[in-house]
Design a protein around this motif. Structure first.
Motif, mmCIF file in Angstrom:
data_model
loop_
_atom_site.group_PDB
_atom_site.id
_atom_site.type_symbol
_atom_site.label_atom_id
_atom_site.label_comp_id
_atom_site.label_asym_id
_atom_site.label_seq_id
_atom_site.Cartn_x
_atom_site.Cartn_y
_atom_site.Cartn_z
ATOM 1 N N ARG A 294 0.929 -1.078 0.012
ATOM 2 C CA ARG A 294 0.056 -0.032 -0.202
ATOM 3 C C ARG A 294 0.924 1.381 -0.200
ATOM 4 N N ALA A 295 0.448 2.237 -0.849
ATOM 5 C CA ALA A 295 1.135 3.445 -0.894
ATOM 6 C C ALA A 295 0.611 4.477 0.350
ATOM 7 N N ALA A 296 1.341 5.411 0.386
ATOM 8 C CA ALA A 296 0.917 6.390 1.547
ATOM 9 C C ALA A 296 -0.122 7.195 0.959
ATOM 10 N N GLY A 297 -0.849 7.749 1.767
ATOM 11 C CA GLY A 297 -2.114 8.529 1.567
ATOM 12 C C GLY A 297 -1.660 10.065 0.550
ATOM 13 N N THR A 298 -0.479 10.388 0.890
ATOM 14 C CA THR A 298 0.220 11.575 0.191
ATOM 15 C C THR A 298 0.929 11.481 -1.004
ATOM 16 N N ASP A 299 1.032 10.099 -1.248
ATOM 17 C CA ASP A 299 1.799 9.771 -2.660
ATOM 18 C C ASP A 299 0.855 9.880 -4.067
#
Length: 576
Positions: free
Chosen positions: A83-88
């Motif tokens: 999972r990528a970060a929400g800010t990515d």
């Protein structure tokens, strides 16, 4: 970028049904393949109308048939979500495919080499921010893959991926963090409209119950008072071996309470680890180590007195973290977490939310691989015990002022803990301590508003000759900081405090210089605020100014903690 290795399973088709399905809340959008062990040859039930999930299952499970039925592993399904970060930024399918290939190579599932007979795997994307990788844990040559410590290997590769793709850098862990809630626990909390999962709420409740506790009975009494269900594990001999707790409203499909062992809530909440907090001191007494034994302190019954004692204990902890060995420092940091838990539990309504968030953040900073040497942390643990025993504090008067005083010291302690962890490359703990410091700063602004407003008003009403006298004292004691301090909004409060110090029979310049020497002031948001609290502690002044009565007289906001004669006798030697 967070890779997570899920529990191994035995049902390939069941996992594919989930990956290509609608999701538990219809959150899966456009499920499709982004990479596989043979991408061009792998059927994609999401994009190819002629392909089915059965086709993909047969392809992935084919290596199982190279083995005799008795040799086939029961748990052959490997599952990893990334999972990528929400800010990515939103990554493309090609980028996610490359990430999947790097993860399976790093974890030993499939190196991707032409001569390597790796495992069969497929990566499915059904949302913008993450993928799922499914693999069969039998190689093409019939051997089992070497995927030992695959979780740590995936995390290490994720740190490289973050750099290569310019994504949010996740702070590396060290295996001492509390277990994260599962997706099922999160979904359950959302369905029930709860702020956090049962695991998270229980962890906070158990930490609060253990803060400053001095016996097993007291710990369990606090848990029961908080309304938790308790199951104790008793040996045939009658000895207590462990415990589990549950929330009354948290039940499984059979309508039974869902219990969590303390060790599954956090590594330091197992019964043996909690008992260490008070048992090691008893051992020190038995073994004749008097340096660990402190004289009994008077019983604390007033919240303001408890907060004064907590401020003094926090100051001593700062010195130990700065100058003690690692084991002693780790014990002080762990005990500081108990003080924050106790403050959050007993704070007034207007500071409670920020103090609670500070305690939750600092919880991560309180654990590392450095073994805490218990016994040296008795002062902080006593302070936590006093805070709980003295009960909730009011948000005004001496209660509110002493709350601001101890929060001010807690900010310095959190920063000190962050620096200590950073020097030892404890990245997650350092970040958590700094996060706690921010919440503490916010809590301080809320707690200090009323007492500082009164002190500032007093300072602004001082006669011009008295204000100039205090300015001379400041320039004499702190020539390099005088100009900066006088420009701060808190300078009138400091001037009023210097006046109180003189009236109490102290030398303001000497006490001010001593207050500044105790610790650096550069990291303080307001130097004048810090000096006010240090001076008022050193001179044994009420933290809050006197309150005018209707007839014009001024009454103190609290009863002195010691008789005047005793205070006078100790002025020259006692330090907070």
């Amino acid at each position: 970028m967070i890779p997570r290795i899920h529990k191994q399973g035995s049902n390939t088709r069941g996992l594919l049904n989930y990956l290509y399905g609608k999701g538990t809340r219809d959150e899966h959008v456009d499920p499709h393949l982004v990479a596989s062990f043979e991408y061009l040859m792998t059927p994609d039930p999401g994009r190819d109308p002629s392909a089915t999930k059965e086709d993909l299952q047969r392809l992935l499970d084919q290596p199982l048939h190279l083995l005799d039925e008795g040799q086939r592993p029961d748990q052959h399904v490997w599952h990893c979500s990334v999972r990528a970060a929400g800010t990515d930024r939103i990554l493309s399918d090609e980028e996610w495919g490359d990430i999947a290939r790097r993860i399976v190579a790093a974890t030993g599932i499939d190196s991707g080499g032409a001569d390597d007979a790796g495992c069969r795997w497929a990566a499915v994307r059904h949302a913008d921010d993450h993928i799922h990788i499914i693999a069969t844990l039998v190689r093409e040559d019939g051997r089992r893959p070497d995927h030992h410590r695959s979780g740590q290997r995936a995390q290490a590769e994720a740190r490289l991926i973050e750099t290569d793709y310019d994504l949010h850098r996740v702070t590396p862990g060290d295996g001492t963090a509390a277990k994260r809630p599962t997706s099922a626990e999160r979904h359950k909390a959302e369905r029930q409209g709860q702020e956090g999962t049962a695991r998270e709420r229980l962890r906070e409740a158990v930490r609060g119950a253990s803060a400053g506790a001095v016996s097993t009975d007291e710990f369990f009494d606090r848990l029961a008072a908080d309304g938790l269900l308790i199951h104790k594990r008793i040996a045939p001999s009658g000895d207590l071996l462990g415990y589990k707790v549950a929330l009354p409203g948290d039940r499984n499909k059979d309508d039974e309470p869902v219990f969590y062992a303390g060790s599954t809530l956090a590594p330091d909440l197992s019964l043996p680890r909690i008992r260490e907090r008070w048992s090691l001191l008893a051992e020190a007494v038995a073994e004749g180590e008097p340096e660990l034994v402190q004289p009994a302190l008077p019983q604390v019954t007033h919240p303001a007195f408890a907060r004064r004692r907590a401020a003094a204990a926090t100051w001593q902890a700062l010195l130990i973290i700065d100058h003690g060995d690692d084991g002693m420092a780790a014990a002080q940091i762990a005990a500081a977490g108990e003080v924050l838990d106790a403050l959050a539990k007993t704070s007034a309504a207007h500071t409670r939310a920020e103090l609670r968030q500070a305690a939750l953040a600092f919880e991560r900073a309180s654990r590392s691989h450095v073994r805490a040497v218990r016994g040296h942390d008795r002062a902080l643990r006593q302070a936590a015990h006093d805070l709980v025993r003295s009960g909730p504090a009011l948000g005004r008067g001496e209660d509110g002022a002493t709350t601001a005083m101890v929060i001010d010291m807690a900010v310095f302690l959190a920063i000190t803990a962050a620096n200590w962890h950073a020097k030892r490359h404890h990245h997650q703990q350092a970040a958590a301590a700094l996060q706690a410091a921010e919440h503490l700063r916010n809590a301080y602004q809320l707690a200090a508003t009323h007492p500082f407003a009164a002190l500032r008003q007093r300072g602004q009403r001082l006669a011009p000759r008295i204000r100039e006298r205090q300015a001379d004292v400041l320039r004499k004691a702190l020539p390099e900081l005088a100009e900066r301090i006088q420009a701060e909004p808190g300078w009138p409060a400091l001037a009023a405090t210097l006046t109180d110090v003189r009236q109490a029979g102290h030398d303001p310049a000497a006490l001010l210089a001593d207050a500044a020497r105790r610790r650096e002031l550069g990291s303080a948001d307001s130097i004048s605020d810090v000096l006010v609290w240090r001076l008022r502690r050193s001179a044994h002044l009420p933290a809050a100014p006197a309150i005018p009565t209707r007839d014009g007289r001024r009454t103190p906001t609290t009863t002195p903690t010691k008789p005047p004669a005793a205070r006078a006798a100790n002025r020259s030697s006692r330090r907070p």
